[in-house]
Design an enzyme around this catalytic site. Structure first.
Site, PDB file in Angstrom:
ATOM      1  N   ARG A 164      52.087  44.923  46.367  1.00  0.00           N
ATOM      2  CA  ARG A 164      50.757  45.065  45.790  1.00  0.00           C
ATOM      3  C   ARG A 164      49.908  43.861  46.202  1.00  0.00           C
ATOM      4  O   ARG A 164      50.407  42.724  46.225  1.00  0.00           O
ATOM      5  CB  ARG A 164      50.808  45.148  44.262  1.00  0.00           C
ATOM      6  CG  ARG A 164      51.329  46.460  43.709  1.00  0.00           C
ATOM      7  CD  ARG A 164      50.336  47.592  43.935  1.00  0.00           C
ATOM      8  NE  ARG A 164      50.790  48.842  43.343  1.00  0.00           N
ATOM      9  CZ  ARG A 164      51.535  49.744  43.952  1.00  0.00           C
ATOM     10  NH1 ARG A 164      51.963  49.526  45.194  1.00  0.00           N
ATOM     11  NH2 ARG A 164      51.867  50.859  43.350  1.00  0.00           N
ATOM     12  N   ALA A 202      27.007  35.270  31.672  1.00  0.00           N
ATOM     13  CA  ALA A 202      28.427  35.297  32.042  1.00  0.00           C
ATOM     14  C   ALA A 202      28.752  34.163  32.992  1.00  0.00           C
ATOM     15  O   ALA A 202      27.906  33.716  33.768  1.00  0.00           O
ATOM     16  CB  ALA A 202      28.789  36.635  32.677  1.00  0.00           C
ATOM     17  N   GLY A 221      45.020  46.919  37.469  1.00  0.00           N
ATOM     18  CA  GLY A 221      45.772  47.453  38.590  1.00  0.00           C
ATOM     19  C   GLY A 221      45.609  46.623  39.854  1.00  0.00           C
ATOM     20  O   GLY A 221      46.395  46.764  40.793  1.00  0.00           O
ATOM     21  N   ARG A 228      41.328  36.257  40.137  1.00  0.00           N
ATOM     22  CA  ARG A 228      39.940  36.075  39.707  1.00  0.00           C
ATOM     23  C   ARG A 228      39.795  35.038  38.601  1.00  0.00           C
ATOM     24  O   ARG A 228      38.766  34.404  38.481  1.00  0.00           O
ATOM     25  CB  ARG A 228      39.392  37.424  39.240  1.00  0.00           C
ATOM     26  CG  ARG A 228      37.945  37.443  38.820  1.00  0.00           C
ATOM     27  CD  ARG A 228      37.013  37.504  40.000  1.00  0.00           C
ATOM     28  NE  ARG A 228      35.658  37.857  39.561  1.00  0.00           N
ATOM     29  CZ  ARG A 228      34.693  36.985  39.338  1.00  0.00           C
ATOM     30  NH1 ARG A 228      34.900  35.703  39.511  1.00  0.00           N
ATOM     31  NH2 ARG A 228      33.493  37.391  38.946  1.00  0.00           N
ATOM     32  N   PHE A 233      35.863  32.342  48.731  1.00  0.00           N
ATOM     33  CA  PHE A 233      35.230  32.235  47.421  1.00  0.00           C
ATOM     34  C   PHE A 233      36.180  32.746  46.340  1.00  0.00           C
ATOM     35  O   PHE A 233      36.224  32.239  45.223  1.00  0.00           O
ATOM     36  CB  PHE A 233      33.919  33.026  47.425  1.00  0.00           C
ATOM     37  CG  PHE A 233      33.093  32.834  46.182  1.00  0.00           C
ATOM     38  CD1 PHE A 233      32.410  31.650  45.971  1.00  0.00           C
ATOM     39  CD2 PHE A 233      33.004  33.831  45.227  1.00  0.00           C
ATOM     40  CE1 PHE A 233      31.657  31.472  44.819  1.00  0.00           C
ATOM     41  CE2 PHE A 233      32.256  33.670  44.082  1.00  0.00           C
ATOM     42  CZ  PHE A 233      31.567  32.478  43.879  1.00  0.00           C
ATOM     43  N   PHE A 234      36.950  33.775  46.675  1.00  0.00           N
ATOM     44  CA  PHE A 234      38.016  34.289  45.828  1.00  0.00           C
ATOM     45  C   PHE A 234      39.337  34.209  46.580  1.00  0.00           C
ATOM     46  O   PHE A 234      39.373  33.845  47.760  1.00  0.00           O
ATOM     47  CB  PHE A 234      37.739  35.740  45.416  1.00  0.00           C
ATOM     48  CG  PHE A 234      36.504  35.912  44.581  1.00  0.00           C
ATOM     49  CD1 PHE A 234      36.405  35.320  43.341  1.00  0.00           C
ATOM     50  CD2 PHE A 234      35.440  36.659  45.043  1.00  0.00           C
ATOM     51  CE1 PHE A 234      35.272  35.470  42.562  1.00  0.00           C
ATOM     52  CE2 PHE A 234      34.294  36.821  44.286  1.00  0.00           C
ATOM     53  CZ  PHE A 234      34.213  36.218  43.030  1.00  0.00           C
ATOM     54  N   GLU A 248      22.371  31.477  42.905  1.00  0.00           N
ATOM     55  CA  GLU A 248      22.006  32.312  41.767  1.00  0.00           C
ATOM     56  C   GLU A 248      20.495  32.517  41.739  1.00  0.00           C
ATOM     57  O   GLU A 248      19.726  31.578  41.933  1.00  0.00           O
ATOM     58  CB  GLU A 248      22.471  31.679  40.453  1.00  0.00           C
ATOM     59  CG  GLU A 248      23.980  31.642  40.281  1.00  0.00           C
ATOM     60  CD  GLU A 248      24.395  31.032  38.966  1.00  0.00           C
ATOM     61  OE1 GLU A 248      25.504  31.356  38.496  1.00  0.00           O
ATOM     62  OE2 GLU A 248      23.632  30.222  38.394  1.00  0.00           O
ATOM     63  N   GLU A 274      24.608  27.480  43.836  1.00  0.00           N
ATOM     64  CA  GLU A 274      25.539  28.591  43.672  1.00  0.00           C
ATOM     65  C   GLU A 274      24.904  29.924  44.073  1.00  0.00           C
ATOM     66  O   GLU A 274      25.462  30.982  43.813  1.00  0.00           O
ATOM     67  CB  GLU A 274      26.039  28.652  42.224  1.00  0.00           C
ATOM     68  CG  GLU A 274      26.836  27.414  41.822  1.00  0.00           C
ATOM     69  CD  GLU A 274      27.360  27.473  40.399  1.00  0.00           C
ATOM     70  OE1 GLU A 274      27.193  28.542  39.738  1.00  0.00           O
ATOM     71  OE2 GLU A 274      27.927  26.467  39.936  1.00  0.00           O
ATOM     72  N   SER A 316      40.278  45.112  35.477  1.00  0.00           N
ATOM     73  CA  SER A 316      40.897  46.170  36.289  1.00  0.00           C
ATOM     74  C   SER A 316      42.310  45.726  36.622  1.00  0.00           C
ATOM     75  O   SER A 316      42.599  45.275  37.730  1.00  0.00           O
ATOM     76  CB  SER A 316      40.087  46.410  37.575  1.00  0.00           C
ATOM     77  OG  SER A 316      40.613  47.490  38.301  1.00  0.00           O
TER      78      SER A 316
END
Length: 212
Positions: free
Chosen positions: A52, A97, A136, A57, A29-30, A165, A163, A134
């Protein structure tokens, strides 16, 4: 007092980072990439090669729906797996969002998600800011807006079934929403930033957006 040889911020830029290798280590999914990289140090030498993991995203758009005539905001309640294992409920109160798709402007994303997640149509949209979630560990950048709505008939359960939701829409008095930040009922960044921005700009927004 700064010394004569003090250097201001942003001494380095994108071109100062050298990526020796990049590998996608997960794609679902990601996506997760692993980077082998180096860059100059403030002291003048170079950082040894290091690794790293980077969560790819993409950008997203978030909108705080606000009714200036009724002085109410619309907040969405939905499940978030990132809260699992904490003492609080994993159902959060959030903003409208969605992820930005290729070729879409943030304003187009705002209108699409307003309809899909809350059955709302935004009148005016005022940009609040852009911020890195974020940096980092993830590439995500949020485009944050306040959107003019009528909250009179807002409510119900929304979201796209395909999805997964399941979104409940809540209409909340502005002062109550701010109180939710103070007592921790609202503790996600986009909602906090947007509501605190509205605290600062509320009088101007009400004068500008309210019906004559």
């Amino acid at each position: 007092m700064p010394t004569e040889n003090a250097v201001g911020p942003f001494q380095f830029g994108q071109h100062d980072v050298r990526i020796e290798r990049r590998e996608t280590v997960f794609q679902g999914f990601f996506r997760m990439d692993k980077l082998w990289l180096t860059h100059p140090r403030f002291g003048g030498d170079e950082m040894p090669l290091f690794t790293r993991e980077l969560f790819i995203r993409g950008d997203a758009t978030c909108v705080l729906p606000y009714d200036p005539d009724r002085d109410e905001v619309v907040l969405l309640e939905q499940f978030r797996p990132g809260v699992l294992g904490r003492e609080q409920s994993p159902w959060l109160l959030e903003l409208v969002a969605g992820m930005n798709e290729d070729g879409e402007t943030p304003e187009q994303v705002a209108q699409r998600e307003g309809q899909e997640e809350a059955g709302l149509q935004f009148g005016q949209l005022e940009k609040i800011c852009e911020y890195l979630v974020s940096p980092g560990g993830t590439t995500e950048l949020i485009h944050l807006y306040c959107g003019q709505v009528s909250s009179e008939h807002a409510g119900g359960v929304h979201g796209i079934e395909a999805e997964h939701e399941d979104i409940r829409v809540h209409v909340v008095a502005f002062d109550e929403a701010v109180a939710m930040i103070a007592d921790g009922r609202i503790n996600n960044a986009a909602a906090i930033i947007a509501l605190q921005w509205l605290q600062l700009h509320r009088q101007r927004i009400r004068q500008s957006w309210s019906a004559p």
